[in-house]
Design an enzyme around this catalytic site. Structure first.
Site, mmCIF file in Angstrom:
data_model
loop_
_atom_site.group_PDB
_atom_site.id
_atom_site.type_symbol
_atom_site.label_atom_id
_atom_site.label_comp_id
_atom_site.label_asym_id
_atom_site.label_seq_id
_atom_site.Cartn_x
_atom_site.Cartn_y
_atom_site.Cartn_z
ATOM 1 N N GLY A 41 53.288 30.155 48.336
ATOM 2 C CA GLY A 41 53.024 30.259 46.894
ATOM 3 C C GLY A 41 51.590 30.625 46.555
ATOM 4 O O GLY A 41 51.267 30.896 45.399
ATOM 5 N N CYS A 44 48.055 30.404 43.330
ATOM 6 C CA CYS A 44 48.758 30.033 42.104
ATOM 7 C C CYS A 44 49.494 28.708 42.269
ATOM 8 O O CYS A 44 49.322 27.788 41.480
ATOM 9 C CB CYS A 44 49.724 31.158 41.734
ATOM 10 S SG CYS A 44 50.733 30.797 40.317
ATOM 11 N N GLY A 183 34.620 30.570 31.091
ATOM 12 C CA GLY A 183 35.811 31.426 31.149
ATOM 13 C C GLY A 183 37.066 30.578 31.187
ATOM 14 O O GLY A 183 37.078 29.434 30.704
ATOM 15 N N HIS A 447 63.636 29.704 10.978
ATOM 16 C CA HIS A 447 62.813 28.814 10.165
ATOM 17 C C HIS A 447 63.278 27.375 10.360
ATOM 18 O O HIS A 447 64.480 27.130 10.404
ATOM 19 C CB HIS A 447 62.951 29.177 8.683
ATOM 20 C CG HIS A 447 62.227 28.234 7.775
ATOM 21 N ND1 HIS A 447 60.859 28.297 7.595
ATOM 22 C CD2 HIS A 447 62.660 27.194 7.015
ATOM 23 C CE1 HIS A 447 60.492 27.342 6.742
ATOM 24 N NE2 HIS A 447 61.565 26.656 6.392
HETATM 25 P P1 FAD Z 1 47.081 34.515 46.041
HETATM 26 O O1 FAD Z 1 47.897 33.679 45.149
HETATM 27 O O2 FAD Z 1 45.646 34.199 46.185
HETATM 28 O O3 FAD Z 1 47.792 34.428 47.471
HETATM 29 C C1 FAD Z 1 47.263 35.010 48.603
HETATM 30 C C2 FAD Z 1 47.843 34.299 49.816
HETATM 31 O O4 FAD Z 1 47.470 35.026 50.983
HETATM 32 C C3 FAD Z 1 47.328 32.884 50.018
HETATM 33 O O5 FAD Z 1 48.406 32.006 50.164
HETATM 34 C C4 FAD Z 1 46.496 32.970 51.295
HETATM 35 O O6 FAD Z 1 46.573 31.776 52.074
HETATM 36 C C5 FAD Z 1 47.187 34.108 51.998
HETATM 37 N N1 FAD Z 1 46.353 34.809 52.971
HETATM 38 C C6 FAD Z 1 45.135 35.363 52.778
HETATM 39 N N2 FAD Z 1 44.709 35.979 53.889
HETATM 40 C C7 FAD Z 1 45.671 35.796 54.812
HETATM 41 C C8 FAD Z 1 45.822 36.187 56.169
HETATM 42 N N3 FAD Z 1 44.890 36.933 56.778
HETATM 43 N N4 FAD Z 1 46.936 35.810 56.822
HETATM 44 C C9 FAD Z 1 47.903 35.067 56.216
HETATM 45 N N5 FAD Z 1 47.825 34.674 54.937
HETATM 46 C C10 FAD Z 1 46.722 35.038 54.245
HETATM 47 N N6 FAD Z 1 47.020 33.111 36.821
HETATM 48 C C11 FAD Z 1 47.938 33.129 35.829
HETATM 49 O O7 FAD Z 1 48.565 34.171 35.612
HETATM 50 N N7 FAD Z 1 48.198 32.021 35.068
HETATM 51 C C12 FAD Z 1 47.533 30.861 35.266
HETATM 52 O O8 FAD Z 1 47.783 29.873 34.577
HETATM 53 C C13 FAD Z 1 46.561 30.804 36.297
HETATM 54 N N8 FAD Z 1 45.874 29.667 36.529
HETATM 55 C C14 FAD Z 1 44.955 29.633 37.533
HETATM 56 C C15 FAD Z 1 44.236 28.452 37.733
HETATM 57 C C16 FAD Z 1 43.286 28.381 38.728
HETATM 58 C C17 FAD Z 1 42.530 27.105 38.942
HETATM 59 C C18 FAD Z 1 43.068 29.513 39.574
HETATM 60 C C19 FAD Z 1 42.071 29.443 40.697
HETATM 61 C C20 FAD Z 1 43.764 30.686 39.378
HETATM 62 C C21 FAD Z 1 44.711 30.762 38.350
HETATM 63 N N9 FAD Z 1 45.419 31.932 38.089
HETATM 64 C C22 FAD Z 1 46.337 31.970 37.073
HETATM 65 C C23 FAD Z 1 45.222 33.151 38.885
HETATM 66 C C24 FAD Z 1 46.340 33.281 39.939
HETATM 67 O O9 FAD Z 1 46.354 32.131 40.741
HETATM 68 C C25 FAD Z 1 46.129 34.516 40.793
HETATM 69 O O10 FAD Z 1 45.978 35.649 39.972
HETATM 70 C C26 FAD Z 1 47.310 34.747 41.712
HETATM 71 O O11 FAD Z 1 47.529 33.648 42.548
HETATM 72 C C27 FAD Z 1 47.107 36.005 42.565
HETATM 73 O O12 FAD Z 1 48.221 36.189 43.376
HETATM 74 P P2 FAD Z 1 48.122 36.945 44.779
HETATM 75 O O13 FAD Z 1 49.508 36.947 45.325
HETATM 76 O O14 FAD Z 1 47.430 38.239 44.600
HETATM 77 O O15 FAD Z 1 47.160 36.061 45.686
HETATM 78 P P1 NAI Z 2 36.261 34.098 34.317
HETATM 79 O O1 NAI Z 2 35.902 35.472 34.686
HETATM 80 O O2 NAI Z 2 37.414 33.836 33.436
HETATM 81 O O3 NAI Z 2 35.015 33.376 33.630
HETATM 82 C C1 NAI Z 2 33.784 33.285 34.247
HETATM 83 C C2 NAI Z 2 32.756 32.966 33.202
HETATM 84 O O4 NAI Z 2 31.551 32.626 33.841
HETATM 85 C C3 NAI Z 2 32.445 34.139 32.264
HETATM 86 O O5 NAI Z 2 32.456 33.678 30.947
HETATM 87 C C4 NAI Z 2 31.070 34.599 32.712
HETATM 88 O O6 NAI Z 2 30.321 35.175 31.673
HETATM 89 C C5 NAI Z 2 30.476 33.286 33.187
HETATM 90 N N1 NAI Z 2 29.406 33.409 34.164
HETATM 91 C C6 NAI Z 2 29.279 34.311 35.162
HETATM 92 N N2 NAI Z 2 28.161 34.065 35.869
HETATM 93 C C7 NAI Z 2 27.579 32.983 35.326
HETATM 94 C C8 NAI Z 2 26.418 32.228 35.619
HETATM 95 N N3 NAI Z 2 25.627 32.542 36.636
HETATM 96 N N4 NAI Z 2 26.126 31.165 34.842
HETATM 97 C C9 NAI Z 2 26.921 30.823 33.789
HETATM 98 N N5 NAI Z 2 28.037 31.504 33.466
HETATM 99 C C10 NAI Z 2 28.374 32.555 34.235
HETATM 100 O O7 NAI Z 2 36.420 33.333 35.729
HETATM 101 P P2 NAI Z 2 37.048 31.924 36.078
HETATM 102 O O8 NAI Z 2 37.136 31.061 34.886
HETATM 103 O O9 NAI Z 2 36.303 31.450 37.260
HETATM 104 O O10 NAI Z 2 38.504 32.321 36.522
HETATM 105 C C11 NAI Z 2 38.712 33.241 37.605
HETATM 106 C C12 NAI Z 2 39.966 34.018 37.409
HETATM 107 O O11 NAI Z 2 41.110 33.199 37.551
HETATM 108 C C13 NAI Z 2 40.031 34.631 36.028
HETATM 109 O O12 NAI Z 2 39.664 35.978 36.129
HETATM 110 C C14 NAI Z 2 41.454 34.511 35.610
HETATM 111 O O13 NAI Z 2 42.047 35.769 35.679
HETATM 112 C C15 NAI Z 2 42.114 33.589 36.644
HETATM 113 N N6 NAI Z 2 42.622 32.407 35.944
HETATM 114 C C16 NAI Z 2 43.612 32.574 35.024
HETATM 115 C C17 NAI Z 2 44.087 31.501 34.318
HETATM 116 C C18 NAI Z 2 45.131 31.724 33.296
HETATM 117 O O14 NAI Z 2 45.707 32.803 33.269
HETATM 118 N N7 NAI Z 2 45.418 30.750 32.448
HETATM 119 C C19 NAI Z 2 43.581 30.151 34.526
HETATM 120 C C20 NAI Z 2 42.509 30.105 35.486
HETATM 121 C C21 NAI Z 2 42.082 31.195 36.171
#
Ligand code: FAD
Ligand code: NAI
Length: 468
Positions: A41, A44, A183, A447
């Protein structure tokens, strides 16, 4: 050492990789997915979307019980946070999602190659770990996702100075927390700990939070979160953070534009300044896979990398780092490899910030339309004028719809409000189908519902709202 051939090998079982693996299997391909983590998974499921939403929901319930129940005439006794139980609930959601994907792999006959994969070139992948061996495939897909962006001068120990991963498993509610980066992660996880009782200060480099969202939405969001107790230091950069055990963390920060530095103390510091593609140990160079200037795997319009037969999707390539973007790319690439002609509309990818109220958007912001010189009409409707929102006592926010003045097509929509993440989907569909505001308001809306605020915002585009 095993040697096995597949039609396709996908490296990484995040939303991009695992969804693609299932779609490929549905299309009749033999598929292997290499994953090094114990649970399928990806980011994510394990340390991103799923655990953060679990904690957001639990902390929202606590906040509602302590701040919202009384207004509804509900008296409760002493309410306490049982953090270990809350964390266990979060972990059970993660585990059931891991198991669900494992079940889907078995159901679709996708082979999980357990271990770390790397490219050998010539259509071969080597795996280190439980499924050690060399495997071959007609097509290889890099779906290795992303990792936390480090901040110079600050060491993340995942105890006192944490990334999102550490912030999802703190052992106690900190008294004070500094979040670096206003962010998505900063506001979501800042909200969790703020609701549970921490005094949270968000330090943002730029002069606004959520800098890529519509400006009006960002401003309102800051006001609403400030009302919930969060503090903001905008236009400020953190230059160092030193953890000293019980003494907490000492941060040094200064105005982004230059000026005198100040020291601030906090129990916990969350570094959330973005994420970067993860490609370590993949053997990209040997396989001829090039990265772009920002360290992302370089792909063409068909997800083809610079090495023939090697493709890449999701966070590892350009574009929004969102789970649903990665999933869609996985499906589209699977169908392309099966000879179909699928399509992905990058202009209609929704983004949701799961704070409360939520922020949801799709398409262009007002700032983007102005910069591009596109004439548009804006229609806006506040939740204070929506009866259902009033019944829910959740009236913060508004719906805003932006329509092209010439073509009458909806170009963007921005919502801050209760359940905005669900409300936006109607507007994503509007963008996808090239709908006008009139198409939206001539569609019957139930509604009393929050969706009526979307209809009224569409009416507002033509200056004919009913309820305001
Ligand atoms: P990933 O989910 O990063 O998966 C990559 C996988 O590849 C991992 O399991 C890793 O272990 C594996 N891998 C890497 N290298 C290797 C290797 N060499 N061999 C074998 N396995 C490997 N996005 C949303 O749309 N909604 C959200 O609410 C949301 N919330 C988030 C909250 C947080 C705290 C974070 C950090 C991110 C969030 N995101 C959210 C962003 C979302 O998690 C990512 O955009 C998404 O997981 C990307 O999917 P992916 O398949 O590209 O990579
Ligand atoms: P982000 O790109 O959303 O926000 C980073 C923030 O940090 C920006 O506002 C930027 O201006 C600020 N910043 C950059 N350098 C800085 C510094 N030196 N000091 C202070 N502020 C600084 O990145 P974030 O929140 O880390 O999330 C990473 C990614 O994960 C996002 O791009 C998002 O796509 C994904 N994500 C998505 C979620 C969702 O869809 N609900 C939830 C969490 C993450």
């Amino acid at each position: 050492m095993s040697e096995q051939a597949f039609d396709i090998i996908i490296i990484g079982a995040g939303p991009g990789g695992y969804t693609m693996a299932i779609r490929c299997a549905q299309l009749g391909m033999s598929v292997a997915c290499v994953e090094k983590d114990a649970g399928l998974g990806g980011t994510c499921t394990n340390v991103g979307c799923i655990p953060s939403k679990a904690l957001l929901h639990s902390s929202e319930l606590y906040h509602e019980a302590t701040h919202g129940f009384a207004q509804h005439g509900i008296k409760v006794g002493k309410i306490e946070v049982d953090l270990p139980a809350m964390m266990a609930q979060k972990q059970s959601v993660v585990s059931s999602s891991n198991k669900g994907i494992e079940f889907l792999f078995k159901k679709n006959k996708v082979t999980w190659l357990k271990g770390e994969g790397s490219l050998l070139g010539g259509g071969k992948v080597t795996v280190k770990g439980e499924s050690a061996g060399t495997y071959s495939a007609k097509h290889i897909v890099i779906a290795t996702g992303s990792e936390v962006m480090p901040l110079k001068g600050i060491e993340i120990d995942e105890k006192q100075v944490v990334s999102s991963t550490g912030a999802l498993k703190l052992g106690a509610v900190p008294k004070t927390m500094v979040v670096i980066g206003g962010g998505v992660i900063g506001l979501e996880l800042g909200s969790v700990w703020n609701r549970l009782g921490a005094e949270v200060t968000v330090v943002e480099f730029l002069d606004r939070i959520l800098p890529t969202n519509d400006g009006e939405v960002s401003k309102q969001m800051q006001r609403v979160l400030a009302k919930q107790g969060m503090k903001f230091k905008l236009g400020t950069k953190v230059t160092s953070a030193k953890a000293a055990g019980k003494g907490g963390v000492t941060l040094t920060m200064e105005p982004a534009a230059g000026g005198p530095a100040e020291e601030v103390k906090a129990d916990i510091v969350l570094v959330s300044i973005g994420r970067r593609p993860y490609t370590a140990g993949l053997g990209l160079e040997a396989a001829g896979v090039q990265l772009d200037e920002r360290g992302r795997v370089k792909v063409d319009g068909h997800f083809q990398t610079t090495a023939k037969g090697v493709y890449a999707i999701g966070d590892a390539i350009q574009g929004a780092m969102l789970a649903h973007k990665a999933e869609e790319e996985g499906v589209v690439l699977a169908e392309m490899l099966a000879g179909q002609k699928p399509h992905i509309n990058y202009d209609a990818i929704p983004g949701v910030v799961y704070t409360w109220p939520e922020v949801a958007s799709v398409g262009k912001t007002e700032e983007e339309l102005k910069a591009a010189g596109i004439a548009y009409k804006a229609g806006k409707f506040p939740f204070t004028a929506n009866a259902r929102a009033r019944a829910m006592t959740m009236t913060d926010g508004f719906v805003k719809i932006l329509e092209d003045e010439k073509t009458k097509k909806v170009l963007g929509a921005h919502i801050i409000g209760p359940d905005a993440g669900h409300l936006i989907q109607e507007l994503v569909m509007a963008l996808e189908f090239g709908a006008s505001a009139e198409d939206i308001y001539r569609t019957v809306h139930a509604h009393p519902a929050l969706t009526e605020a979307v209809k009224e915002a569409a009416l507002a585009v033509d200056g004919r709202t009913i309820n305001i």
